[in-house]
Design an enzyme around this catalytic site. Sequence first.
Site, PDB file in Angstrom:
ATOM      1  N   LYS A 160       4.736  -2.673  23.660  1.00 56.01           N
ATOM      2  CA  LYS A 160       5.100  -1.377  23.197  1.00 56.01           C
ATOM      3  C   LYS A 160       3.885  -0.529  22.710  1.00 56.01           C
ATOM      4  O   LYS A 160       3.753   0.772  22.917  1.00 56.01           O
ATOM      5  CB  LYS A 160       6.383  -1.230  22.834  1.00 56.01           C
ATOM      6  CG  LYS A 160       7.655  -1.659  23.600  1.00 56.01           C
ATOM      7  CD  LYS A 160       7.677  -0.966  24.880  1.00 56.01           C
ATOM      8  CE  LYS A 160       8.843  -1.247  25.446  1.00 56.01           C
ATOM      9  NZ  LYS A 160       9.063  -0.583  26.680  1.00 56.01           N
TER      10      LYS A 160
ATOM     11  N   ASN B 108       9.510   3.397  33.178  1.00 58.27           N
ATOM     12  CA  ASN B 108      10.515   3.044  32.280  1.00 58.27           C
ATOM     13  C   ASN B 108      10.984   1.759  32.222  1.00 58.27           C
ATOM     14  O   ASN B 108      11.529   1.080  31.572  1.00 58.27           O
ATOM     15  CB  ASN B 108      11.663   4.107  32.599  1.00 58.27           C
ATOM     16  CG  ASN B 108      13.129   3.753  31.935  1.00 58.27           C
ATOM     17  OD1 ASN B 108      13.139   3.880  30.477  1.00 58.27           O
ATOM     18  ND2 ASN B 108      13.946   3.202  32.536  1.00 58.27           N
TER      19      ASN B 108
ATOM     20  N   ASP C 133      13.739   0.074  40.980  1.00 54.49           N
ATOM     21  CA  ASP C 133      14.266  -0.863  40.119  1.00 54.49           C
ATOM     22  C   ASP C 133      14.053  -2.290  40.990  1.00 54.49           C
ATOM     23  O   ASP C 133      14.027  -2.541  42.037  1.00 54.49           O
ATOM     24  CB  ASP C 133      15.663  -0.684  39.806  1.00 54.49           C
ATOM     25  CG  ASP C 133      16.212  -1.449  38.527  1.00 54.49           C
ATOM     26  OD1 ASP C 133      16.495  -0.780  37.565  1.00 54.49           O
ATOM     27  OD2 ASP C 133      15.922  -2.650  38.455  1.00 54.49           O
TER      28      ASP C 133
ATOM     29  N   TYR D 250       6.977  -7.857  22.547  1.00 51.73           N
ATOM     30  CA  TYR D 250       7.656  -6.767  22.852  1.00 51.73           C
ATOM     31  C   TYR D 250       6.963  -5.664  22.070  1.00 51.73           C
ATOM     32  O   TYR D 250       6.587  -4.759  22.647  1.00 51.73           O
ATOM     33  CB  TYR D 250       9.249  -6.586  22.384  1.00 51.73           C
ATOM     34  CG  TYR D 250       9.955  -5.414  22.786  1.00 51.73           C
ATOM     35  CD1 TYR D 250      10.146  -5.361  24.077  1.00 51.73           C
ATOM     36  CD2 TYR D 250      10.375  -4.530  21.985  1.00 51.73           C
ATOM     37  CE1 TYR D 250      11.124  -4.289  24.538  1.00 51.73           C
ATOM     38  CE2 TYR D 250      11.064  -3.514  22.152  1.00 51.73           C
ATOM     39  CZ  TYR D 250      11.377  -3.068  23.782  1.00 51.73           C
ATOM     40  OH  TYR D 250      11.890  -2.075  23.969  1.00 51.73           O
TER      41      TYR D 250
ATOM     42  N   THR E 222      22.655   1.232  25.942  1.00 49.99           N
ATOM     43  CA  THR E 222      22.469   0.778  27.620  1.00 49.99           C
ATOM     44  C   THR E 222      22.698  -0.347  27.746  1.00 49.99           C
ATOM     45  O   THR E 222      23.104  -1.394  26.888  1.00 49.99           O
ATOM     46  CB  THR E 222      20.964   0.911  27.720  1.00 49.99           C
ATOM     47  OG1 THR E 222      20.252  -0.163  27.187  1.00 49.99           O
ATOM     48  CG2 THR E 222      20.448   2.350  27.370  1.00 49.99           C
TER      49      THR E 222
ATOM     50  N   ILE F 136      19.329   2.598  21.465  1.00 52.58           N
ATOM     51  CA  ILE F 136      19.963   3.428  22.535  1.00 52.58           C
ATOM     52  C   ILE F 136      21.207   2.402  23.111  1.00 52.58           C
ATOM     53  O   ILE F 136      21.048   1.199  23.589  1.00 52.58           O
ATOM     54  CB  ILE F 136      19.141   3.820  23.703  1.00 52.58           C
ATOM     55  CG1 ILE F 136      17.747   4.467  23.030  1.00 52.58           C
ATOM     56  CG2 ILE F 136      19.734   4.907  24.533  1.00 52.58           C
ATOM     57  CD1 ILE F 136      18.092   5.969  22.009  1.00 52.58           C
TER      58      ILE F 136
HETATM   59  N1  LIG Z   1      18.095   0.494  24.860  1.00 53.31           N
HETATM   60  C1  LIG Z   1      17.207   0.726  23.902  1.00 53.31           C
HETATM   61  O1  LIG Z   1      17.432   0.503  22.532  1.00 53.31           O
HETATM   62  C2  LIG Z   1      15.687   0.755  23.971  1.00 53.31           C
HETATM   63  C3  LIG Z   1      14.912   1.236  22.786  1.00 53.31           C
HETATM   64  C4  LIG Z   1      13.648   1.183  22.809  1.00 53.31           C
HETATM   65  C5  LIG Z   1      13.179   1.415  24.177  1.00 53.31           C
HETATM   66  N2  LIG Z   1      13.492   0.885  25.332  1.00 53.31           N
HETATM   67  C6  LIG Z   1      13.164   1.013  26.490  1.00 53.31           C
HETATM   68  O2  LIG Z   1      13.655   1.794  27.384  1.00 53.31           O
HETATM   69  C7  LIG Z   1      13.376   1.102  28.603  1.00 53.31           C
HETATM   70  C8  LIG Z   1      14.942   1.117  29.480  1.00 53.31           C
HETATM   71  O3  LIG Z   1      15.414   0.227  28.775  1.00 53.31           O
HETATM   72  P1  LIG Z   1      17.170   0.448  28.855  1.00 53.31           P
HETATM   73  O4  LIG Z   1      17.783   0.174  27.424  1.00 53.31           O
HETATM   74  O5  LIG Z   1      17.519   1.480  29.809  1.00 53.31           O
HETATM   75  O6  LIG Z   1      17.692  -1.019  29.553  1.00 53.31           O
HETATM   76  P2  LIG Z   1      18.245  -1.480  31.149  1.00 53.31           P
HETATM   77  O7  LIG Z   1      18.251  -2.995  30.733  1.00 53.31           O
HETATM   78  O8  LIG Z   1      19.521  -0.811  31.062  1.00 53.31           O
HETATM   79  O9  LIG Z   1      17.268  -0.889  32.025  1.00 53.31           O
HETATM   80  C9  LIG Z   1      16.034  -1.427  32.298  1.00 53.31           C
HETATM   81  C10 LIG Z   1      15.914  -1.337  33.868  1.00 53.31           C
HETATM   82  O10 LIG Z   1      14.568  -2.095  34.089  1.00 53.31           O
HETATM   83  C11 LIG Z   1      14.709  -2.905  35.401  1.00 53.31           C
HETATM   84  N3  LIG Z   1      13.653  -3.786  35.203  1.00 53.31           N
HETATM   85  C12 LIG Z   1      13.504  -5.091  34.486  1.00 53.31           C
HETATM   86  N4  LIG Z   1      12.378  -5.748  34.984  1.00 53.31           N
HETATM   87  C13 LIG Z   1      12.019  -4.991  35.987  1.00 53.31           C
HETATM   88  C14 LIG Z   1      10.808  -5.127  36.734  1.00 53.31           C
HETATM   89  N5  LIG Z   1       9.959  -6.255  36.614  1.00 53.31           N
HETATM   90  N6  LIG Z   1      10.458  -4.263  37.862  1.00 53.31           N
HETATM   91  C15 LIG Z   1      11.350  -3.205  37.860  1.00 53.31           C
HETATM   92  N7  LIG Z   1      12.611  -2.768  37.258  1.00 53.31           N
HETATM   93  C16 LIG Z   1      12.646  -3.745  36.062  1.00 53.31           C
HETATM   94  C17 LIG Z   1      16.108  -3.483  35.017  1.00 53.31           C
HETATM   95  O11 LIG Z   1      16.497  -4.129  36.198  1.00 53.31           O
HETATM   96  C18 LIG Z   1      16.949  -2.422  34.539  1.00 53.31           C
HETATM   97  O12 LIG Z   1      17.719  -1.857  35.394  1.00 53.31           O
HETATM   98  C19 LIG Z   1      12.780  -0.244  28.506  1.00 53.31           C
HETATM   99  O13 LIG Z   1      11.379  -0.141  28.675  1.00 53.31           O
HETATM  100  C20 LIG Z   1      13.027  -0.587  27.239  1.00 53.31           C
HETATM  101  O14 LIG Z   1      12.097  -1.242  26.470  1.00 53.31           O
HETATM  102  C21 LIG Z   1      15.077   0.811  25.225  1.00 53.31           C
END
Ligand SMILES: NC(=O)c1ccc[n+]([C@@H]2O[C@H](COP(=O)([O-])OP(=O)(O)OC[C@H]3O[C@@H](n4cnc5c(N)ncnc54)[C@H](O)[C@@H]3O)[C@@H](O)[C@H]2O)c1
Length: 251
Positions: A161, A93, A40, A157, A192, A190
Amino acid sequence: MRMNYGFEGRVALVTGAGGGIGRATAIAFAASGASVVVSDIAEEGGRETVELIVKAGGRALFQRCNVADPEDVKALINHTITEFGALDFAHNNAGINSPTANEYEDDVWARSLSINLSGIMYCMREEAEAMLKRGKGAIVNTASINGLVGNGAQPAYVAAKHGVVGLTRHGALRWAKNGIRVNAVCPGVIETPMTAPLTSNPEMRKVLDGMTPMGRMGQPEEIAAAVLWLCSDQASFVTGHPLVVDGGATA
Ligand SMILES: NC(=O)c1ccc[n+]([C@@H]2O[C@H](COP(=O)([O-])OP(=O)(O)OC[C@H]3O[C@@H](n4cnc5c(N)ncnc54)[C@H](O)[C@@H]3O)[C@@H](O)[C@H]2O)c1
């Protein structure tokens, strides 16, 4: 959620594993017996994930990496091989979402694309190089339902994606004969840290729950379950697939 694919002796890498979906996947890989590289950009969250894994009896290490920096990504893969000897599974991710920002602004657009799309490419190419040497491996990229359908608010975004789904299909075809499968997960809404600024408002929470036919947000473990299945031998003929896990939102 209990699952055990018998990944003993295998090595998994998860980016963005300092929280949310990445943390859930890292924990699930470890619970299935894999050694896990937790990566991360945020050190504190990453180290917490490692602690959770180790406390539960698993094996993990933390390596900081900004996925938007190709040199960082190279170092991450090298470190994985040096420490654990191989790379079997990679969950790309890490991602950002900034629902209140104007993504038509140059810097907001560039930042989203560099992390959400270029970051996936940098990871995929380094991981594939490591996997090609052994003629096996599975990569899962986190896209989104916004990789398959649009939304009117977030051009960057949505474009990033959709790009992740495209890259996934490309990788699947490029390495299909080399024993490497490349798939994507497309989560719906989700619960989070990413969605926490919205869900902390009870009215907004109701709106988000109502966006899904199942009437609730998904949990990170429900995405982790899909990622592990895609990496497992149970999915041995599955490649290039954007697997939707959205409680029916795009149905
Ligand atoms: N939560 C949702 O509803 C949802 C829906 C669809 C897709 N997603 C995707 O799922 C993935 C995870 O999201 P999440 O909901 O767990 O969010 P989150 O913010 O909890 O986790 C994302 C993590 O990525 C890390 N991060 C950010 N920029 C970074 C970088 N440049 N290099 C390395 N790490 C980095 C952050 O520090 C964080 O820990 C993302 O790609 C997000 O777009 C999330």
